[in-house]
Design a protein around this motif. Structure first.
Motif, short mmCIF file in Angstrom:
data_model
loop_
_atom_site.label_atom_id
_atom_site.label_comp_id
_atom_site.label_asym_id
_atom_site.label_seq_id
_atom_site.Cartn_x
_atom_site.Cartn_y
_atom_site.Cartn_z
N THR A 149 4.95 15.64 -4.83
CA THR A 149 6.34 15.33 -5.20
C THR A 149 6.79 14.03 -4.54
OG1 THR A 149 6.83 17.68 -5.44
CG2 THR A 149 8.70 16.19 -5.16
N GLU A 150 6.50 13.87 -3.25
CA GLU A 150 6.88 12.64 -2.55
C GLU A 150 6.16 11.42 -3.13
OE1 GLU A 150 6.85 10.61 1.88
OE2 GLU A 150 6.09 12.64 1.65
N ILE A 151 4.87 11.57 -3.38
CA ILE A 151 4.10 10.46 -3.92
C ILE A 151 4.60 10.10 -5.32
CG2 ILE A 151 1.81 9.76 -4.69
CD1 ILE A 151 0.74 11.48 -2.30
N MET A 180 0.84 -1.17 0.00
CA MET A 180 0.00 0.00 0.00
C MET A 180 0.89 1.24 0.00
SD MET A 180 -2.95 1.30 2.55
CE MET A 180 -4.16 0.38 1.69
N LEU A 181 0.43 2.23 -0.68
CA LEU A 181 1.17 3.49 -0.78
C LEU A 181 1.02 4.30 0.50
CD1 LEU A 181 2.69 5.58 -2.50
CD2 LEU A 181 0.47 6.41 -3.25
N THR A 182 2.14 4.68 1.06
CA THR A 182 2.10 5.55 2.24
C THR A 182 3.00 6.74 2.00
OG1 THR A 182 3.88 4.33 3.31
CG2 THR A 182 1.63 3.65 3.84
N SER A 183 2.59 7.85 2.54
CA SER A 183 3.36 9.07 2.42
C SER A 183 3.33 9.79 3.75
CB SER A 183 2.76 9.96 1.32
OG SER A 183 3.32 11.24 1.38
N ASP A 184 4.47 10.28 4.18
CA ASP A 184 4.53 11.00 5.44
C ASP A 184 3.92 12.40 5.33
OD1 ASP A 184 5.77 8.89 6.75
OD2 ASP A 184 7.77 9.61 6.23
N THR A 185 4.07 13.03 4.18
CA THR A 185 3.62 14.40 4.03
C THR A 185 2.40 14.54 3.13
OG1 THR A 185 5.01 14.80 2.10
CG2 THR A 185 5.98 15.23 4.27
N GLY A 186 2.18 13.59 2.25
CA GLY A 186 1.07 13.70 1.31
C GLY A 186 1.38 14.61 0.13
#
Length: 59
Positions: free
Chosen positions: A10-12, A1-7
């Motif tokens: 660019t990070e995604i 599953m895709l997780t991102s600390d900031t949302g």
């Protein structure tokens, strides 16, 4: 599953190995198709719950 600390798009985009504009376009498309906004926490929770339900359903 895709997780991102900031949302951040660019990070995604880095996680998905695509351009950040592609992420924005996909979010816009999801928003148009569902009527949910990625900027409203309740809508984000509903979209997340829907994706999790699809992942957990028996095949």
């Amino acid at each position: 599953m895709l997780t991102s600390d900031t949302g951040s798009t660019t990070e995604i985009a880095e996680i998905l190995y695509c351009h950040r504009d592609t992420v924005r376009n996909r979010l816009d498309r999801v928003s148009r198709l569902t009527g949910r906004s990625p900027h409203r926490p309740a809508d984000v929770a509903a979209l997340y719950a829907g994706v999790r339900a699809l992942e957990l359903r028996p095949r």
